[in-house]
Design an enzyme around this catalytic site. Structure first.
Site, PDB file in Angstrom:
ATOM      1  CE  LYS A   1       7.633  -7.487  50.102  1.00 44.44           C
ATOM      2  NZ  LYS A   1       7.332  -8.242  48.687  1.00 44.44           N
TER       3      LYS A   1
ATOM      4  CG  ASP B   1       6.233 -12.168  51.348  1.00 44.98           C
ATOM      5  OD1 ASP B   1       5.145 -11.551  51.364  1.00 44.98           O
ATOM      6  OD2 ASP B   1       7.567 -12.609  51.483  1.00 44.98           O
TER       7      ASP B   1
ATOM      8  CE  LYS C   1       7.619  -7.458  42.317  1.00 46.74           C
ATOM      9  NZ  LYS C   1       6.874  -8.160  43.513  1.00 46.74           N
TER      10      LYS C   1
ATOM     11  CB  ILE D   1      -2.451  -1.038  28.870  1.00 52.67           C
ATOM     12  CG1 ILE D   1      -4.906  -1.218  29.631  1.00 52.67           C
ATOM     13  CG2 ILE D   1      -2.808  -1.542  27.255  1.00 52.67           C
ATOM     14  CD1 ILE D   1      -6.010  -0.998  28.372  1.00 52.67           C
TER      15      ILE D   1
ATOM     16  CD  GLN E   1      15.573 -13.455  47.913  1.00 52.21           C
ATOM     17  OE1 GLN E   1      16.460 -13.583  47.484  1.00 52.21           O
ATOM     18  NE2 GLN E   1      14.863 -12.886  48.613  1.00 52.21           N
TER      19      GLN E   1
ATOM     20  CG  HIS F   1       3.584  -5.726  33.370  1.00 56.45           C
ATOM     21  ND1 HIS F   1       4.087  -7.198  32.755  1.00 56.45           N
ATOM     22  CD2 HIS F   1       3.648  -4.645  31.705  1.00 56.45           C
ATOM     23  CE1 HIS F   1       4.903  -6.828  32.055  1.00 56.45           C
ATOM     24  NE2 HIS F   1       4.491  -5.082  31.192  1.00 56.45           N
TER      25      HIS F   1
ATOM     26  CB  THR G   1      16.208 -11.114  42.318  1.00 57.26           C
ATOM     27  OG1 THR G   1      15.427 -11.402  42.909  1.00 57.26           O
ATOM     28  CG2 THR G   1      16.670 -10.155  42.140  1.00 57.26           C
TER      29      THR G   1
ATOM     30  CG  ASP H   1       5.781  -5.977  45.525  1.00 57.94           C
ATOM     31  OD1 ASP H   1       6.032  -5.605  44.777  1.00 57.94           O
ATOM     32  OD2 ASP H   1       6.490  -6.931  46.246  1.00 57.94           O
TER      33      ASP H   1
END
Ligand code: C5P
Length: 235
Positions: A32, A10, A61, A65, A193, A63, A123, A59
């Site tokens: 990652k 990151d 994610k 069609i 977190q 989302h 989360t 990563d």
């Protein structure tokens, strides 16, 4: 023992990411690459990192069609990443399209298909936030519902919070891989977190992989931090 530590790169650019990757290489199982780094450094960086022999968890994610997600997955397979994420709330058809595309593209390239991981409820969302988007109010129930759907679609694993591991392990097939962020070593701050476990606790609860960011990349000695975490798992 397979090294279950995935370091979250990151950081904002390719040169910082490669420096960090070089520092901790050999002490971790994979890297990652998330939205920040991918948006700044792109597929060229992923290829460069892959050339070092590192395993990569992309990563992003996905989302969208089903057709669009299938094509995005095919592009990721072309980068030869070992894991990638999609949102389970994209639905059964979208998840099946992702899986099928991964198998087909990897088969054509003669590669091992990546492990496709489903993201259930972020989360950062609580019951009130779920209700605002019309998805009930109970986070645990929604996580279970989406996890079951991911398994039905044939996904090989899920990303879950440390505190969801035990509940999910009760009903998921033993072959479903669980990848868990929110790992803290104790002693350091939890940052943003809210639900954390130590690496050892998460593995004991049934996690297969641990995504660890700040406890490694923000440590004064990232390689030493990774080594200590690995040692805590072996003892
Ligand atoms: O620095 P830290 O160890 O908290 O980093 C955790 C990594 O896992 C970050 O890359 C974050 O985006 C990711 N993540 C998370 N919680 C989720 C899903 C992913 O912290 N539910």
């Amino acid at each position: 023992m397979r090294n279950p530590i995935i370091v979250a790169l990151d950081v904002p650019n390719a040169s910082q990411a490669l420096t960090l990757a070089r520092e901790v290489a050999g002490r971790v199982g994979a890297f990652k690459v998330g939205s920040e780094l991918f948006t700044s450094a792109g597929p060229d960086f992923v290829r460069q990192l892959r050339q070092t022999g590192a395993s990569i968890f992309l990563d992003l994610k996905f989302h969208d069609i089903p057709n669009t997600v299938a094509k995005a997955v095919a592009s990721a397979v072309n980068l030869n990443v070992q894991m990638l994420t999609i949102h389970t709330c994209g639905g059964l058809e979208m998840m099946r399209a992702a899986k099928e595309s991964a198998l087909k593209t990897a088969g054509a390239l003669g590669q091992e298909p990546p492990l496709i991981l489903g993201v259930t409820v972020l989360t950062s969302m609580n019951g009130a936030a779920l209700e605002q988007v019309g998805a009930g109010t109970d986070v645990g129930t929604q996580v279970e519902r989406l996890a079951a759907l991911a398994v039905e679609a044939g996904l090989g694993g899920l990303v879950c919070s440390p505190l969801e591991i035990q509940r999910l392990r009760r009903f998921l097939p033993a072959t479903t891989r669980l990848v868990t962020p929110g790992i803290r070593l104790g002693g350091e701050q939890a940052d943003d977190q809210k639900r954390t476990l130590s690496a050892r606790e998460a593995m004991d609860a049934g996690a297969d992989w641990l995504v660890i960011g700040r406890p490694i990349y923000a440590a004064p000695d990232p390689a030493g931090a990774a080594r200590r975490i690995l040692e805590s798992l072996a003892s």
